[in-house]
Design an enzyme around this catalytic site. Sequence first.
Site, PDB file in Angstrom:
ATOM      1  N   ASN A  82      39.907  -8.500 -21.513  1.00 29.31           N
ATOM      2  CA  ASN A  82      40.233  -9.705 -20.747  1.00 29.31           C
ATOM      3  C   ASN A  82      41.315  -9.455 -19.712  1.00 29.31           C
ATOM      4  OD1 ASN A  82      38.434 -11.524 -21.981  1.00 29.31           O
ATOM      5  ND2 ASN A  82      39.772 -11.705 -23.762  1.00 29.31           N
ATOM      6  N   HIS A  83      41.184 -10.104 -18.575  1.00 31.52           N
ATOM      7  CA  HIS A  83      42.167 -10.074 -17.500  1.00 31.52           C
ATOM      8  C   HIS A  83      42.759 -11.472 -17.329  1.00 31.52           C
ATOM      9  CE1 HIS A  83      40.492  -6.286 -15.266  1.00 31.52           C
ATOM     10  NE2 HIS A  83      40.387  -6.176 -16.586  1.00 31.52           N
ATOM     11  N   LYS A  84      43.956 -11.530 -16.774  1.00 28.37           N
ATOM     12  CA  LYS A  84      44.599 -12.811 -16.495  1.00 28.37           C
ATOM     13  C   LYS A  84      43.771 -13.568 -15.454  1.00 28.37           C
ATOM     14  CE  LYS A  84      49.012 -14.763 -14.972  1.00 28.37           C
ATOM     15  NZ  LYS A  84      50.397 -14.456 -14.535  1.00 28.37           N
ATOM     16  N   THR A  90      42.485 -11.242 -10.254  1.00 32.10           N
ATOM     17  CA  THR A  90      42.324 -10.844 -11.652  1.00 32.10           C
ATOM     18  C   THR A  90      42.625  -9.364 -11.854  1.00 32.10           C
ATOM     19  OG1 THR A  90      39.967 -10.371 -11.318  1.00 32.10           O
ATOM     20  CG2 THR A  90      40.555 -12.609 -12.047  1.00 32.10           C
TER      21      THR A  90
END
Length: 212
Positions: A82-84, A90
């Site tokens: 997962n990325h922010k 992102t």
Amino acid sequence: MNGPDPNNRAPMAGFPQVGYLKNFITSENIIVGDYTYYDDPEGPERFQGNVLYHFPFIGDKLVIGKFCAIAKDVKFIMNGANHKLSGFSTYPFQIFGNGWQRVMPEAGELPYKGDTEIGHDVWIGYEATIMPGVKVGSGAIIASKSVVVDDVPPYSIVGGNPARVIKPRFDEATVNTLLALAWWDWSAEKITRNLAAIVGADLVALSAAQEL
């Protein structure tokens, strides 16, 4: 005989591509139950390489129950992928350092879906992909090349991208009875005695066996 030995890495003589999976796991964050197997012509030891972005510092677990059948190149995407999402980009600038680490996400800023949990007696077809935090109910079937993004009800058949329920395997009352019976937790001896009822869908006989 009271069934095969779940600690045998190669339970099918002359067919080493099938292995009881728990015997190939080295990660403390992957937990696999007895008799679950992985079938891969290149060797069952490849399984762990298909658990992707599974970083120990994140701490999420992949938990797989007993008596599951997992086909070649099934992939589990874990929370480390997962990325922010809240910023304009992102891109994970922080992982490359050299001054970019100052935008390291704070705790809770990265999406986190929790542990990925596969129930008992689940059949996962060739090249299916299971996304982070998904819970798959016992007795479910996941079609080949499916991408599973949502929880899967027990004893349902799902397929597609994103995977959707195609149909339930049994009526609700039967499903509830099977989950209550939890035959996968019986001893190997008891399972062996009642194999005909298990594979023959004889709920009456299986329920009677529960009392013995």
